[in-house]
Design an enzyme around this catalytic site. Structure first.
Site, PDB file in Angstrom:
ATOM      1  N   ASP A 107       1.366  14.684   3.901  1.00 23.97           N
ATOM      2  CA  ASP A 107       1.532  14.989   5.332  1.00 23.97           C
ATOM      3  C   ASP A 107       2.805  14.359   5.899  1.00 23.97           C
ATOM      4  OD1 ASP A 107       0.710  12.376   5.128  1.00 23.97           O
ATOM      5  OD2 ASP A 107      -0.864  12.521   6.644  1.00 23.97           O
ATOM      6  N   LYS A 158      -3.306  -0.737   7.465  1.00 24.34           N
ATOM      7  CA  LYS A 158      -3.861  -0.750   8.836  1.00 24.34           C
ATOM      8  C   LYS A 158      -4.083  -2.202   9.312  1.00 24.34           C
ATOM      9  CE  LYS A 158      -4.394   3.863   8.527  1.00 24.34           C
ATOM     10  NZ  LYS A 158      -4.270   4.277   7.179  1.00 24.34           N
ATOM     11  N   ASP A 218       4.787  11.536  10.134  1.00 18.25           N
ATOM     12  CA  ASP A 218       3.478  11.831   9.543  1.00 18.25           C
ATOM     13  C   ASP A 218       2.827  12.820  10.506  1.00 18.25           C
ATOM     14  OD1 ASP A 218       0.657  11.697   9.546  1.00 18.25           O
ATOM     15  OD2 ASP A 218       0.602   9.677   8.744  1.00 18.25           O
TER      16      ASP A 218
HETATM   17  N1  GDD Z   1      -6.676  13.986  -3.613  1.00 21.96           N
HETATM   18  C1  GDD Z   1      -6.999  13.167  -2.603  1.00 21.96           C
HETATM   19  N2  GDD Z   1      -8.232  12.585  -2.573  1.00 21.96           N
HETATM   20  N3  GDD Z   1      -6.096  12.959  -1.619  1.00 21.96           N
HETATM   21  C2  GDD Z   1      -6.443  12.125  -0.604  1.00 21.96           C
HETATM   22  C3  GDD Z   1      -7.695  11.497  -0.530  1.00 21.96           C
HETATM   23  C4  GDD Z   1      -8.643  11.753  -1.585  1.00 21.96           C
HETATM   24  O1  GDD Z   1      -9.770  11.257  -1.604  1.00 21.96           O
HETATM   25  N4  GDD Z   1      -7.732  10.744   0.607  1.00 21.96           N
HETATM   26  C5  GDD Z   1      -6.544  10.917   1.210  1.00 21.96           C
HETATM   27  N5  GDD Z   1      -5.766  11.761   0.488  1.00 21.96           N
HETATM   28  C6  GDD Z   1      -4.400  12.197   0.801  1.00 21.96           C
HETATM   29  C7  GDD Z   1      -4.297  12.821   2.174  1.00 21.96           C
HETATM   30  O2  GDD Z   1      -4.482  14.224   2.074  1.00 21.96           O
HETATM   31  C8  GDD Z   1      -2.879  12.460   2.589  1.00 21.96           C
HETATM   32  O3  GDD Z   1      -1.929  13.395   2.129  1.00 21.96           O
HETATM   33  C9  GDD Z   1      -2.619  11.142   1.870  1.00 21.96           C
HETATM   34  O4  GDD Z   1      -3.597  11.041   0.842  1.00 21.96           O
HETATM   35  C10 GDD Z   1      -2.725   9.934   2.810  1.00 21.96           C
HETATM   36  O5  GDD Z   1      -3.939   9.998   3.521  1.00 21.96           O
HETATM   37  P1  GDD Z   1      -3.997   9.913   5.112  1.00 21.96           P
HETATM   38  O6  GDD Z   1      -5.406  10.084   5.513  1.00 21.96           O
HETATM   39  O7  GDD Z   1      -2.974  10.810   5.730  1.00 21.96           O
HETATM   40  O8  GDD Z   1      -3.614   8.391   5.305  1.00 21.96           O
HETATM   41  P2  GDD Z   1      -2.915   7.678   6.548  1.00 21.96           P
HETATM   42  O9  GDD Z   1      -1.930   8.574   7.204  1.00 21.96           O
HETATM   43  O10 GDD Z   1      -3.958   7.071   7.408  1.00 21.96           O
HETATM   44  O11 GDD Z   1      -2.130   6.461   5.825  1.00 21.96           O
HETATM   45  C11 GDD Z   1      -1.317   6.706   4.693  1.00 21.96           C
HETATM   46  O12 GDD Z   1      -0.052   7.206   5.079  1.00 21.96           O
HETATM   47  C12 GDD Z   1       0.751   6.316   5.897  1.00 21.96           C
HETATM   48  C13 GDD Z   1       2.074   7.025   6.176  1.00 21.96           C
HETATM   49  O13 GDD Z   1       1.867   8.165   6.919  1.00 21.96           O
HETATM   50  C14 GDD Z   1      -1.139   5.370   3.937  1.00 21.96           C
HETATM   51  O14 GDD Z   1      -0.483   5.665   2.726  1.00 21.96           O
HETATM   52  C15 GDD Z   1      -0.330   4.374   4.760  1.00 21.96           C
HETATM   53  O15 GDD Z   1      -0.092   3.207   4.000  1.00 21.96           O
HETATM   54  C16 GDD Z   1       0.992   4.989   5.179  1.00 21.96           C
HETATM   55  O16 GDD Z   1       1.729   4.087   6.019  1.00 21.96           O
HETATM   56 MG    MG Z   2      -1.330  10.530   7.031  1.00 22.95          MG
END
Ligand code: GDD
Ligand code: MG
Length: 351
Positions: A107, A158, A218
């Site tokens: 994303d 987080k 993001d």
């Molecule tokens: N295959 C798979 N399985 N993908 C997953 C799963 C899972 O169980 N859970 C999450 N993802 C994928 C999501 O689709 C997304 O593309 C990515 O992993 C990160 O998940 P998010 O839910 O978007 O996390 P976030 O935005 O809260 O935090 C993440 O992104 C931040 C930057 O935007 C973390 O990586 C943070 O450390 C980072 O700063």
């Molecule tokens: Mg995200």
């Protein structure tokens, strides 16, 4: 170099838009968001990509198939149940036959200089190199603290506000040494951010941060999703997937009399805009949408196939696919209308 893209999340913060479409497939100026990521990879020499999938995985395969159309080789690995970011990487291990591979969150809209990151990873002899970007509120992300040489000292997913000691966060792109897979357990649901990175740091392994100074977003919330559309329309992101002009009106769009269009706009195939309406950018009107007479569409994103009635006013609104917005409807304030909805105004015809 092969890339893994993590796209198994449910995109809960983008609901209701993600009820029928996974987050990485939401359209940005007429193209699925994922196309922007794939183009970035291709530009930097990545030709083979493994999608690590769960939620609505078929939408990806139906759209991209084997990748031949975009000149890439694509693989699809589907989880029976969510494995978290670490479990999801371990789950695609069989495709990772080189010493180094990279991982994208699905994303992230960015213009990362991947080649530069690969070079730093090799030069620093790192186990993992993480792209970093500055943000105002790190509590929503993975906070990263560095020493003066770019070595990561701490990774806190987080963090609590009182623990924020830097504005640099994990930007969702990693280069990883294959040996990191040995520390992961197949079939276990867990997080690379909460477990693998902090544990590797505890063992004293070399994790390196690369501070990205270009574009980064993001797209996880409605505000960020609409901002991504604005930014692409305003050419803030240089991508081969972006529109080539600030005013894109498909040749077969039918534009009525006295319609005013203020750029930047992206107006798709088969769109019909009736007399006296105003379209004020940055605005996206998806394929086969219709806009009735004397309506205003301003700073909004309409997904394909939706119809907007006469005398409507939509300001800063996201409308999903195949919606029907009745005459005299006024919407604003970042309203999000999920796909296939009907909105009817209760104003009488005389009002
Ligand atoms: N295959 C798979 N399985 N993908 C997953 C799963 C899972 O169980 N859970 C999450 N993802 C994928 C999501 O689709 C997304 O593309 C990515 O992993 C990160 O998940 P998010 O839910 O978007 O996390 P976030 O935005 O809260 O935090 C993440 O992104 C931040 C930057 O935007 C973390 O990586 C943070 O450390 C980072 O700063
Ligand atoms: Mg995200």
């Amino acid at each position: 170099m092969k890339a893994v893209i993590l796209v198994g999340g449910e995109g809960t913060r983008l609901r209701p838009l993600t009820y029928d479409l996974p987050k990485p497939m939401v359209p940005i100026c007429g193209k699925p968001f994922m196309e922007y990521q794939l183009h970035l990879m291709k530009e930097h020499g990545i030709n083979e990509v493994i999608f690590s999938l769960g939620y609505k995985w078929k939408v990806f395969e139906d759209h991209f198939a084997d990748g031949a159309d975009i000149g890439m080789k694509l693989h699809y690995v589907v989880e029976d149940s969510p494995l978290g970011t670490a479990g999801a990487i371990k789950n695609v291990e069989d495709y990772l036959d080189e010493d180094t591979f990279c991982v994208f969150n699905g994303d992230i809209l960015s213009d990362f200089n991947l080649q530069e990151i690969f070079k730093i990873h090799a030069r620093m002899n790192a186990k993992c190199t993480i792209a970093l970007t500055p943000v105002e509120d790190p509590t929503l992300y993975g906070l990263v603290e560095l020493d003066g040489q770019g070595k990561i000292l701490r990774f806190t997913e987080k963090p609590k506000r009182e623990d924020v000691r830097s504005n640099l966060i994990n930007a969702g792109f990693y280069v990883l040494d294959r040996s990191i897979l040995n520390k992961m357990i197949r079939g276990k649901n867990y997080s690379i951010e909460r477990e693998i990175f902090p544990e590797a740091l505890k063992r004293g392994e070399m994790l390196v941060g690369y501070s990205h100074s270009g574009y980064w977003l993001d797209i996880g919330s409605p505000l960020k999703y609409i901002t991504a559309n604005y930014d692409v329309l305003q050419s803030r992101l240089k991508s081969p997937a972006s529109p080539t002009a600030q005013r894109h009106v498909a040749p077969d769009a039918i534009i009525g009399e006295n319609v005013s269009i203020t750029e930047p706009v992206w107006i798709g195939n088969g769109v019909k805009i009736e007399d006296g309406s105003r379209i004020i950018g940055p605005t996206v009107i998806g394929d086969y949408c219709t806009v009735g007479e004397s309506s205003l569409i301003e700073r909004s994103v309409l997904w394909p196939g939706s119809s907007i009635g006469n005398n409507c006013s939509l300001e800063e609104v996201i409308v999903g696919r195949y919606c029907s917005i009745g005459d005299k409807t006024a919407l604003g304030g970042l309203s999000v209308i999920g796909s296939y909805n009907v909105i009817v105004s209760t104003k009488s015809p005389e009002e």
